[in-house]
Design a protein around this motif. Structure first.
Motif, PDB file in Angstrom:
ATOM      1  N   ASP B  36       0.861  -1.182   0.000  1.00  0.00           N
ATOM      2  CA  ASP B  36       0.000   0.000   0.000  1.00  0.00           C
ATOM      3  C   ASP B  36       0.897   1.233   0.000  1.00  0.00           C
ATOM      4  O   ASP B  36       2.111   1.129  -0.204  1.00  0.00           O
ATOM      5  CB  ASP B  36      -0.942  -0.021   1.207  1.00  0.00           C
ATOM      6  N   GLY B  37       0.317   2.384   0.260  1.00  0.00           N
ATOM      7  CA  GLY B  37       1.079   3.631   0.166  1.00  0.00           C
ATOM      8  C   GLY B  37       1.571   4.164   1.500  1.00  0.00           C
ATOM      9  O   GLY B  37       2.014   5.310   1.587  1.00  0.00           O
ATOM     10  N   ASP B  38       1.523   3.362   2.554  1.00  0.00           N
ATOM     11  CA  ASP B  38       1.903   3.830   3.885  1.00  0.00           C
ATOM     12  C   ASP B  38       3.391   3.584   4.120  1.00  0.00           C
ATOM     13  O   ASP B  38       3.820   2.452   4.382  1.00  0.00           O
ATOM     14  CB  ASP B  38       1.063   3.102   4.945  1.00  0.00           C
ATOM     15  N   TRP B  39       4.175   4.663   4.053  1.00  0.00           N
ATOM     16  CA  TRP B  39       5.608   4.584   4.313  1.00  0.00           C
ATOM     17  C   TRP B  39       5.984   5.350   5.582  1.00  0.00           C
ATOM     18  O   TRP B  39       7.140   5.734   5.768  1.00  0.00           O
ATOM     19  CB  TRP B  39       6.391   5.141   3.121  1.00  0.00           C
ATOM     20  N   ASN B  40       5.036   5.535   6.435  1.00  0.00           N
ATOM     21  CA  ASN B  40       5.327   6.238   7.682  1.00  0.00           C
ATOM     22  C   ASN B  40       6.127   5.345   8.620  1.00  0.00           C
ATOM     23  O   ASN B  40       5.836   4.154   8.753  1.00  0.00           O
ATOM     24  CB  ASN B  40       4.027   6.652   8.373  1.00  0.00           C
ATOM     25  N   VAL B  41       7.089   5.941   9.295  1.00  0.00           N
ATOM     26  CA  VAL B  41       7.906   5.182  10.237  1.00  0.00           C
ATOM     27  C   VAL B  41       7.023   4.610  11.341  1.00  0.00           C
ATOM     28  O   VAL B  41       7.221   3.481  11.777  1.00  0.00           O
ATOM     29  CB  VAL B  41       9.011   6.076  10.831  1.00  0.00           C
ATOM     30  N   ALA B  42       6.027   5.365  11.743  1.00  0.00           N
ATOM     31  CA  ALA B  42       5.117   4.905  12.792  1.00  0.00           C
ATOM     32  C   ALA B  42       4.016   4.015  12.232  1.00  0.00           C
ATOM     33  O   ALA B  42       3.168   3.541  12.984  1.00  0.00           O
ATOM     34  CB  ALA B  42       4.494   6.107  13.499  1.00  0.00           C
ATOM     35  N   GLY B  43       4.038   3.790  10.946  1.00  0.00           N
ATOM     36  CA  GLY B  43       2.980   2.998  10.311  1.00  0.00           C
ATOM     37  C   GLY B  43       3.550   1.830   9.537  1.00  0.00           C
ATOM     38  O   GLY B  43       4.113   0.915  10.129  1.00  0.00           O
ATOM     39  N   GLY B  44       3.476   1.911   8.211  1.00  0.00           N
ATOM     40  CA  GLY B  44       3.820   0.787   7.366  1.00  0.00           C
ATOM     41  C   GLY B  44       5.278   0.615   6.999  1.00  0.00           C
ATOM     42  O   GLY B  44       5.663  -0.412   6.438  1.00  0.00           O
ATOM     43  N   LEU B  65      10.887 -12.711  -6.092  1.00  0.00           N
ATOM     44  CA  LEU B  65       9.898 -11.888  -5.391  1.00  0.00           C
ATOM     45  C   LEU B  65       9.820 -10.513  -6.037  1.00  0.00           C
ATOM     46  O   LEU B  65      10.820  -9.806  -6.153  1.00  0.00           O
ATOM     47  CB  LEU B  65      10.272 -11.756  -3.913  1.00  0.00           C
ATOM     48  N   TYR B  66       8.599 -10.135  -6.422  1.00  0.00           N
ATOM     49  CA  TYR B  66       8.335  -8.860  -7.091  1.00  0.00           C
ATOM     50  C   TYR B  66       7.291  -8.118  -6.278  1.00  0.00           C
ATOM     51  O   TYR B  66       6.420  -8.727  -5.669  1.00  0.00           O
ATOM     52  CB  TYR B  66       7.811  -9.129  -8.511  1.00  0.00           C
ATOM     53  N   ILE B  67       7.394  -6.798  -6.272  1.00  0.00           N
ATOM     54  CA  ILE B  67       6.448  -6.001  -5.476  1.00  0.00           C
ATOM     55  C   ILE B  67       5.708  -5.030  -6.393  1.00  0.00           C
ATOM     56  O   ILE B  67       6.332  -4.296  -7.161  1.00  0.00           O
ATOM     57  CB  ILE B  67       7.183  -5.239  -4.353  1.00  0.00           C
ATOM     58  N   VAL B  68       4.402  -5.036  -6.286  1.00  0.00           N
ATOM     59  CA  VAL B  68       3.568  -4.084  -7.033  1.00  0.00           C
ATOM     60  C   VAL B  68       3.164  -2.965  -6.085  1.00  0.00           C
ATOM     61  O   VAL B  68       2.679  -3.214  -4.981  1.00  0.00           O
ATOM     62  CB  VAL B  68       2.317  -4.777  -7.611  1.00  0.00           C
ATOM     63  N   HIS B  69       3.371  -1.740  -6.531  1.00  0.00           N
ATOM     64  CA  HIS B  69       3.030  -0.564  -5.733  1.00  0.00           C
ATOM     65  C   HIS B  69       1.735   0.051  -6.240  1.00  0.00           C
ATOM     66  O   HIS B  69       1.331  -0.180  -7.382  1.00  0.00           O
ATOM     67  CB  HIS B  69       4.174   0.452  -5.802  1.00  0.00           C
ATOM     68  N   PRO B  70       1.093   0.866  -5.401  1.00  0.00           N
ATOM     69  CA  PRO B  70      -0.194   1.443  -5.829  1.00  0.00           C
ATOM     70  C   PRO B  70      -0.004   2.397  -7.012  1.00  0.00           C
ATOM     71  O   PRO B  70       1.093   2.906  -7.222  1.00  0.00           O
ATOM     72  CB  PRO B  70      -0.689   2.209  -4.593  1.00  0.00           C
ATOM     73  N   PRO B  71      -1.051   2.669  -7.753  1.00  0.00           N
ATOM     74  CA  PRO B  71      -0.939   3.509  -8.955  1.00  0.00           C
ATOM     75  C   PRO B  71      -0.420   4.913  -8.660  1.00  0.00           C
ATOM     76  O   PRO B  71       0.147   5.551  -9.547  1.00  0.00           O
ATOM     77  CB  PRO B  71      -2.375   3.567  -9.487  1.00  0.00           C
ATOM     78  N   ASP B  72      -0.618   5.399  -7.432  1.00  0.00           N
ATOM     79  CA  ASP B  72      -0.159   6.756  -7.137  1.00  0.00           C
ATOM     80  C   ASP B  72       1.257   6.787  -6.551  1.00  0.00           C
ATOM     81  O   ASP B  72       1.741   7.846  -6.145  1.00  0.00           O
ATOM     82  CB  ASP B  72      -1.129   7.477  -6.186  1.00  0.00           C
ATOM     83  N   PHE B  73       1.922   5.653  -6.512  1.00  0.00           N
ATOM     84  CA  PHE B  73       3.332   5.625  -6.108  1.00  0.00           C
ATOM     85  C   PHE B  73       4.126   6.340  -7.195  1.00  0.00           C
ATOM     86  O   PHE B  73       3.718   6.388  -8.359  1.00  0.00           O
ATOM     87  CB  PHE B  73       3.798   4.178  -5.950  1.00  0.00           C
ATOM     88  N   GLN B  74       5.288   6.912  -6.792  1.00  0.00           N
ATOM     89  CA  GLN B  74       6.048   7.715  -7.743  1.00  0.00           C
ATOM     90  C   GLN B  74       6.408   6.925  -8.999  1.00  0.00           C
ATOM     91  O   GLN B  74       6.429   7.463 -10.093  1.00  0.00           O
ATOM     92  CB  GLN B  74       7.308   8.257  -7.072  1.00  0.00           C
ATOM     93  N   TRP B  75       6.730   5.648  -8.828  1.00  0.00           N
ATOM     94  CA  TRP B  75       7.021   4.788  -9.981  1.00  0.00           C
ATOM     95  C   TRP B  75       5.726   4.089 -10.395  1.00  0.00           C
ATOM     96  O   TRP B  75       5.250   3.181  -9.739  1.00  0.00           O
ATOM     97  CB  TRP B  75       8.108   3.768  -9.618  1.00  0.00           C
TER      98      TRP B  75
END
Lengths: 179, 546
Positions: B36-44, B65-75
């Motif tokens: 998901d899009g949670d990159w907070n230190v206190a979160g995800g 292992l491959y990781i899919v990021h949400p559509p609004d991720f920078q990449w």
């Protein structure tokens, strides 16, 4: 009616008074003016602008205080309502994502006058700019319109090369009064 | 059952078994997780850092292992690339839903875990370095039970080790302990987001390859950090690569890139570019050859008419840009390709190539085989670097080199020009290009030698600029540049919308023609209405360098 010396003296005196009324700055323009970003034409390559305007006799100094990210920049343009002013460091509020630059060594000429019963300072500037094809002249007609009560200032800037004017709305920064 | 029937049955069984094996061999098994899009230190962030470290170890020997990021991720390309792997590389992905499941599958690739201190951001980067060298996954305190449950043992614990210490002190300690064990041709500048949010999505690559990972500042106001960075760089191999990005708020992109360029190094960003440990293990599909959408022949001689010729280019690597947004293909567009992705992410390049419209044209850049500021590249390093760039351009069928040097700029405004010496070097080292373009914001470096122009951007479209402002700006440039033909090169910032640009172009004054950048350069070679110009030593520089 005979044009007696006395009458001539009266007429000269009236003329002098009239000239003085239009040449000296309206004191309401003096002070610090903060740009209302939301109401104004979008700045480009700047994020904020403040004008600090002072005056002495017929001379008006317009200091631009600009901000871009952490960078602060200051530059002052001087105009005089009785004569053309030449400057080799004229500051134009550039749209900085355009390849239009002050010409190196260029001299800018500005004339100014008070109009609209001293409510508007009108300036006309001829400034050389450098573009990809070389140096060309840009004419900028500006009006600094003092709002009712002297609390607002509207600056309308029309370039000879631009069909729509840039319009900047400012509010006067009132000094805090200590009790 | 008689003998003949047994033989028939045996043959049938063998055929079925062989067929199944062939089917399985054609496809490659891999696993996919969705972030998901949670990159907070206190979160995800802690769980993501752990999984990214596991990814780096898991992918050491094979892309698993491959990781899919949400559509609004920078990449934006992780999902399209996932589809591409399925479709063109026959990868059979199995979804992994939780971290617990991921460890069940991949814990065998880790020898233990290292604990980082959530109160000391730099300790995460030290932990990543340790992870690569000692095959550890990176965990914060609350994740220890999970990894212990899967039988992993503690390898190191950074809690309390760096409390109260500066980043310079932390990384000096890391240098003293680990530098000699790390590879010499790359480091990871795990900068970017700092503080409450961190996005170390590139860490899998650093771990896989055993890089020294840090976020040291290149800002002269941090002299100890700068000194340590220089010490690292002085020991690295010629032509080394700095993966990642500068640390936001500590220094600037301009400072970090100027510094590494002075050593002849390349930057490959960003800090949050994901999946390189996976992507780097694929090649182009069999039989694939890069072919560009050239609109003119290499040796074509064109004659410009009395028009305004406009060409649009987007750099910033097409993976984070307008590529996946609606409208692409409606206008001729130049796309600067991260050429090194031919090594690190070839499938992504093939995907872009496959999904290109006839109006999409690829160009090389930025400045060389990686992102660098050429005014600062040592003269003796320049030829070798640009030989590498030439090879990549040949592979990718590119004929235009885009150059950018923001060392003296203030973000995307200010002095972005090339010295005459730099221009001389480009002409000397790129004999086969049809021309060069320069800048990010507007610039004023221009030249024409033999038939090869060098043209700078006359305009940069800020995505936040109202479209009527963009229209007025372009019309003002057209008015001021009154000689015809006028060559107006426009840089499109990656978050712009092509559809809005279509509207802008409809409101431009005069005989405007929008052309692809190769045709633009050929036309510019035919009638030099632009001046020759280089960086003027008298022009102010926002940053004077080192």
């Amino acid at each position: 009616m005979k044009n007696t010396p006395f009458k001539r003296m009266i007429m000269v005196g009236l003329a002098v008074l009239a000239l003085g009324a239009t040449a000296s700055a309206n004191p309401e323009i003096i002070g610090e003016w903060q740009l209302d970003v939301d109401r104004s034409s979008a700045l480009d390559g700047w994020q904020d602008m403040r004008l600090v305007i002072s005056s002495k006799d017929t001379q008006v100094d317009i200091r631009h205080e600009m901000r871009w990210r952490a960078t602060r920049y200051r530059a002052t343009n001087t105009v005089d309502t009785t004569k053309s002013v030449a400057s080799d460091s004229f500051f134009r509020v550039e749209q900085r994502h355009m390849a239009v630059y002050p010409t190196k060594g260029g001299v800018t000429h500005t004339t100014a006058e008070w109009i609209d019963e001293n409510r508007t300072l009108r300036t006309e500037t001829h400034t050389p700019v450098e573009v990809s094809q070389g140096n060309v002249n840009m004419r900028i007609t500006s009006e600094y319109r003092i709002g009712e009560g002297g609390k607002t200032l509207t600056v309308i800037e029309l370039h000879s090369s631009r069909s729509r004017p840039l319009v900047y709305f400012f509010r006067k920064i009132e000094e805090e009064v200590s009790l | 059952m008689n003998l003949s029937k047994r033989l028939i049955a045996l043959v049938a069984i063998c055929a079925f078994t062989l067929g199944s094996s062939a089917f399985a061999a054609k496809g490659r098994d891999a696993w996919v997780m969705n972030f998901d899009g949670d990159w907070n230190v206190a979160g995800g962030l802690p769980e993501k850092a752990m999984l990214v470290s596991l990814q780096g170890l898991t992918n050491r020997d094979a892309p698993k292992l491959y990781i899919v990021h949400p559509p609004d991720f920078q990449w934006e390309i992780t999902e399209p690339l996932y589809d591409f792997y399925e479709r063109k590389h026959d990868v059979d992905f199995t979804a992994v839903e939780t971290a617990d499941e991921a460890f069940s599958l991949f814990k065998k690739h880790a020898k233990g875990y290292v604990v980082w201190d959530k109160t000391v951001g730099a300790s995460l980067n030290v932990a990543f370095t340790i992870a690569g060298l000692q095959d550890a996954v990176v965990v914060s305190e609350e994740l220890i039970p999970l990894v212990k449950k899967h039988g992993l043992k503690q390898i190191d614990d950074l809690r309390g080790r760096y409390t109260g210490k500066t980043d310079a002190e932390i990384y000096q300690d890391s240098y003293d302990r680990y530098w000699d064990q790390c590879i010499n041709d790359a480091v990871m500048l795990m900068g970017g987001h700092r503080g409450r949010t961190m996005q170390p999505a590139m860490a899998d690559w650093g771990i896989q390859r055993k890089m020294f990972i840090h976020d040291l500042s290149a800002n002269p106001i941090h002299p100890e950090e700068l000194a340590l960075t220089k010490r690292l760089y002085e020991q690295m191999d010629p032509g080394s690569t700095i993966f990642g990005w500068h640390p936001y708020g500590k220094d600037t992109e301009e400072q970090a890139t100027t510094l590494l360029s002075g050593y002849g190094f390349k930057m490959e960003g960003l800090h949050n570019l994901p999946n390189l440990s996976f992507n780097s293990q694929f090649t182009f599909t069999e039989g694939f050859k890069f072919t560009n959408n050239h609109t003119v022949d290499r040796d074509a001689k064109l004659e410009a008419e009395d028009k305004i010729y406009i060409s649009f280019v987007q750099s910033d690597s097409i993976g984070i840009g307008v590529w996946t947004k609606p409208g692409r293909g409606k206008l001729p567009f130049g796309w600067q390709v991260t050429m090194n992705w031919s090594k690190y992410s070839p499938a992504a390049l093939e995907y872009f190539h496959e999904s290109a419209t006839p109006n999409d044209y690829f160009i090389g850049g930025l400045s060389g085989p990686g992102y660098m500021y050429p005014n600062h590249i040592p003269a003796d390093r320049f030829p070798l670097l640009m030989a590498e760039a030439n090879e990549l351009m040949t592979l990718l069928d590119e004929r235009v080199m885009e150059i950018m040097d923001n060392s003296a700029a203030d973000g995307n405004v200010g002095n972005t020009d090339l010295t005459k010496e730099t221009v001389d070097r480009y002409y000397e080292n790129f004999p086969d290009v049809i021309g060069f373009i320069n800048g990010y914001g507007p610039a004023r470096t221009r030249d024409l030698r033999d038939t090869r122009p060098m043209i700078s951007y006359d305009y940069y479209i800020d995505p936040k600029r109202p479209r009527d402002g963009v229209t007025d700006d372009l019309n003002e440039l057209i008015s001021l540049n009154a000689k015809r033909p006028y060559f107006l090169l426009v840089h499109v910032r990656e978050s712009n919308d092509v559809n809005s640009l279509v509207e802008v172009t409809k409101n431009l004054n005069g005989p405007v023609e929008i052309v692809a950048v190769d045709k633009f350069l050929k036309l510019a070679a035919s009638n030099k209405t632009y001046t020759t110009r280089y960086q003027d030593p008298d022009e102010p520089k926002h940053f004077e360098g080192y």
